[in-house]
Design a protein around this motif. Structure first.
Motif, PDB file in Angstrom:
ATOM      1  N   THR A   9      28.867   7.171  50.820  1.00 31.95           N
ATOM      2  CA  THR A   9      28.050   6.102  50.316  1.00 31.95           C
ATOM      3  C   THR A   9      28.112   5.934  48.784  1.00 31.95           C
ATOM      4  OG1 THR A   9      26.268   7.645  50.032  1.00 31.95           O
ATOM      5  CG2 THR A   9      26.358   6.551  51.936  1.00 31.95           C
ATOM      6  N   ARG A  10      27.985   4.697  48.266  1.00 34.32           N
ATOM      7  CA  ARG A  10      27.939   4.495  46.994  1.00 34.32           C
ATOM      8  C   ARG A  10      26.869   4.580  45.906  1.00 34.32           C
ATOM      9  NH1 ARG A  10      32.932  -0.020  46.428  1.00 34.32           N
ATOM     10  NH2 ARG A  10      34.450   1.399  47.287  1.00 34.32           N
ATOM     11  N   HIS A  11      25.781   4.266  46.640  1.00 36.76           N
ATOM     12  CA  HIS A  11      24.371   3.970  45.877  1.00 36.76           C
ATOM     13  C   HIS A  11      23.270   4.829  46.463  1.00 36.76           C
ATOM     14  CE1 HIS A  11      26.661   1.087  43.681  1.00 36.76           C
ATOM     15  NE2 HIS A  11      27.249   0.497  44.886  1.00 36.76           N
ATOM     16  N   GLU A  25      20.324   3.940  60.504  1.00 41.88           N
ATOM     17  CA  GLU A  25      20.092   4.836  59.342  1.00 41.88           C
ATOM     18  C   GLU A  25      21.033   4.506  58.206  1.00 41.88           C
ATOM     19  OE1 GLU A  25      20.658   8.832  60.666  1.00 41.88           O
ATOM     20  OE2 GLU A  25      19.038   8.569  62.184  1.00 41.88           O
ATOM     21  N   THR A  26      21.831   3.676  58.242  1.00 35.85           N
ATOM     22  CA  THR A  26      23.038   3.417  57.183  1.00 35.85           C
ATOM     23  C   THR A  26      22.432   1.955  56.458  1.00 35.85           C
ATOM     24  OG1 THR A  26      24.533   4.324  58.609  1.00 35.85           O
ATOM     25  CG2 THR A  26      25.443   2.986  56.874  1.00 35.85           C
ATOM     26  N   GLY A  27      22.580   2.032  55.300  1.00 34.62           N
ATOM     27  CA  GLY A  27      22.262   0.799  54.323  1.00 34.62           C
ATOM     28  C   GLY A  27      23.313  -0.156  54.542  1.00 34.62           C
ATOM     29  N   PHE A  28      22.869  -1.518  54.493  1.00 29.59           N
ATOM     30  CA  PHE A  28      24.016  -2.478  54.630  1.00 29.59           C
ATOM     31  C   PHE A  28      24.981  -2.233  53.684  1.00 29.59           C
ATOM     32  CE2 PHE A  28      25.603  -6.888  53.580  1.00 29.59           C
ATOM     33  CZ  PHE A  28      26.021  -7.368  54.777  1.00 29.59           C
ATOM     34  N   SER A  29      24.737  -1.989  52.172  1.00 29.60           N
ATOM     35  CA  SER A  29      26.081  -1.987  51.503  1.00 29.60           C
ATOM     36  C   SER A  29      26.739  -0.599  51.832  1.00 29.60           C
ATOM     37  CB  SER A  29      25.523  -1.665  49.939  1.00 29.60           C
ATOM     38  OG  SER A  29      24.720  -0.455  49.888  1.00 29.60           O
ATOM     39  N   ASP A  30      26.302   0.408  52.539  1.00 27.32           N
ATOM     40  CA  ASP A  30      27.293   1.249  52.971  1.00 27.32           C
ATOM     41  C   ASP A  30      28.109   1.100  54.087  1.00 27.32           C
ATOM     42  OD1 ASP A  30      26.312   3.261  51.005  1.00 27.32           O
ATOM     43  OD2 ASP A  30      24.503   3.516  52.123  1.00 27.32           O
ATOM     44  N   MET A  31      27.481   0.145  54.969  1.00 30.50           N
ATOM     45  CA  MET A  31      28.343  -0.171  56.147  1.00 30.50           C
ATOM     46  C   MET A  31      29.428  -1.065  55.631  1.00 30.50           C
ATOM     47  SD  MET A  31      25.649  -1.319  59.348  1.00 30.50           S
ATOM     48  CE  MET A  31      24.108  -1.341  58.506  1.00 30.50           C
ATOM     49  N   VAL A  32      29.369  -1.925  54.709  1.00 23.01           N
ATOM     50  CA  VAL A  32      30.382  -2.792  54.395  1.00 23.01           C
ATOM     51  C   VAL A  32      31.264  -1.915  53.366  1.00 23.01           C
ATOM     52  CG1 VAL A  32      30.813  -4.588  52.330  1.00 23.01           C
ATOM     53  CG2 VAL A  32      28.751  -4.781  53.900  1.00 23.01           C
ATOM     54  N   THR A  33      30.790  -0.920  52.940  1.00 21.68           N
ATOM     55  CA  THR A  33      31.882  -0.166  52.145  1.00 21.68           C
ATOM     56  C   THR A  33      32.608   0.768  53.083  1.00 21.68           C
ATOM     57  OG1 THR A  33      30.129   0.444  50.165  1.00 21.68           O
ATOM     58  CG2 THR A  33      31.868   1.872  50.588  1.00 21.68           C
ATOM     59  N   VAL A  34      31.998   1.213  54.334  1.00 22.41           N
ATOM     60  CA  VAL A  34      32.872   1.966  55.165  1.00 22.41           C
ATOM     61  C   VAL A  34      33.968   0.943  55.826  1.00 22.41           C
ATOM     62  CG1 VAL A  34      32.525   3.035  57.575  1.00 22.41           C
ATOM     63  CG2 VAL A  34      31.061   3.692  55.639  1.00 22.41           C
ATOM     64  N   ARG A  57      29.861  -7.563  45.843  1.00 23.38           N
ATOM     65  CA  ARG A  57      28.605  -7.481  45.552  1.00 23.38           C
ATOM     66  C   ARG A  57      27.640  -6.929  46.609  1.00 23.38           C
ATOM     67  NH1 ARG A  57      29.680 -12.867  43.845  1.00 23.38           N
ATOM     68  NH2 ARG A  57      28.859 -13.677  45.645  1.00 23.38           N
ATOM     69  N   TRP A  58      28.059  -7.011  47.809  1.00 21.09           N
ATOM     70  CA  TRP A  58      27.360  -6.394  49.141  1.00 21.09           C
ATOM     71  C   TRP A  58      27.448  -4.703  48.840  1.00 21.09           C
ATOM     72  CZ3 TRP A  58      29.312  -9.470  53.583  1.00 21.09           C
ATOM     73  CH2 TRP A  58      28.737 -10.949  53.627  1.00 21.09           C
ATOM     74  N   MET A  59      28.970  -4.562  48.681  1.00 21.02           N
ATOM     75  CA  MET A  59      29.074  -3.074  48.370  1.00 21.02           C
ATOM     76  C   MET A  59      28.229  -2.366  46.848  1.00 21.02           C
ATOM     77  SD  MET A  59      33.051  -2.514  49.546  1.00 21.02           S
ATOM     78  CE  MET A  59      33.656  -3.243  48.013  1.00 21.02           C
TER      79      MET A  59
END
Length: 136
Positions: A9-11, A25-34, A57-59
Motif C-alpha cells: 500500500t502506498r498511503h 478491506e482494500t482502499g481504491f488507491s491500493d487496488m489501482v496500485t496492485v 492520481r488514483w494511486m
C-alpha cells in the motif's frame, strides 16, 4: 509475500490483502496500485478506460473515479487478479496472471479478459477466471 505478487500500500488507506473476497478491506488507491504494479500501466489504463495521469492520481489518493462503472471495473479486475494469484491449490505468478488478462479467451468470444472488463463484462470475466482456475 513469497509469491511475487506486489500488494504494498502506498498511503495507508486500507491494506491490500492477499485474500480473495477481501477487496472491501482494500482502499481504491491500493487496488489501482496492485493492478498497476502487477498488470502494468497499459493494462490498468485499458481496464479503467482512463489515461496514465488519471490512474496516477488514483494511486496517489488525489482523486476517485467520477463514474461508478469505472470503480466497479477496477474492483472486479482486482478481485479477479487476487483470485488467480492466490489460488490455495495452485497460486499463479503475477506474470502468468498478466498473460491471462492479455490473452484471447474462448469463454469471452476470443476477447481478452482485460478487454471484457473494459466493456463492463465483469461477470463473464470472473466466470472465465473460475474456469481457468479449475483447469479449463
Amino acid at each position: 509475500m513469497g509469491d511475487g505478487v506486489t500488494t504494498r500500500t502506498r498511503h495507508g488507506r486500507g491494506s491490500a490483502t492477499g485474500s480473495p473476497g477481501k477487496e472491501f478491506e482494500t482502499g481504491f488507491s491500493d487496488m489501482v496500485t496492485v493492478l498497476n504494479d502487477n498488470l502494468g500501466p497499459a493494462l490498468t489504463q485499458l481496464i479503467a478506460g482512463k489515461d496514465r495521469q488519471t490512474v496516477t492520481r488514483w494511486m496517489a489518493s488525489k482523486q476517485l473515479p467520477k463514474s461508478l462503472e469505472v470503480e466497479r471495473r477496477i474492483r472486479a479486475a482486482y478481485q479477479i487478479f487476487m483470485f488467480l494469484a492466490h489460488d490455495p491449490q495452485a497460486p499463479q505468478s503475477p506474470h502468468t496472471v498478466r498473460a491471462w488478462f492479455m490473452g484471447m479467451n474462448g469463454q469471452l468470444d476470443d476477447m481478452s479478459p482485460a478487454e471484457a472488463i473494459a466493456e463492463n463484462r465483469t461477470r463473464e470475466a470472473m466466470a472465465a477466471a473460475r474456469a481457468y482456475r479449475a483447469g479449463g
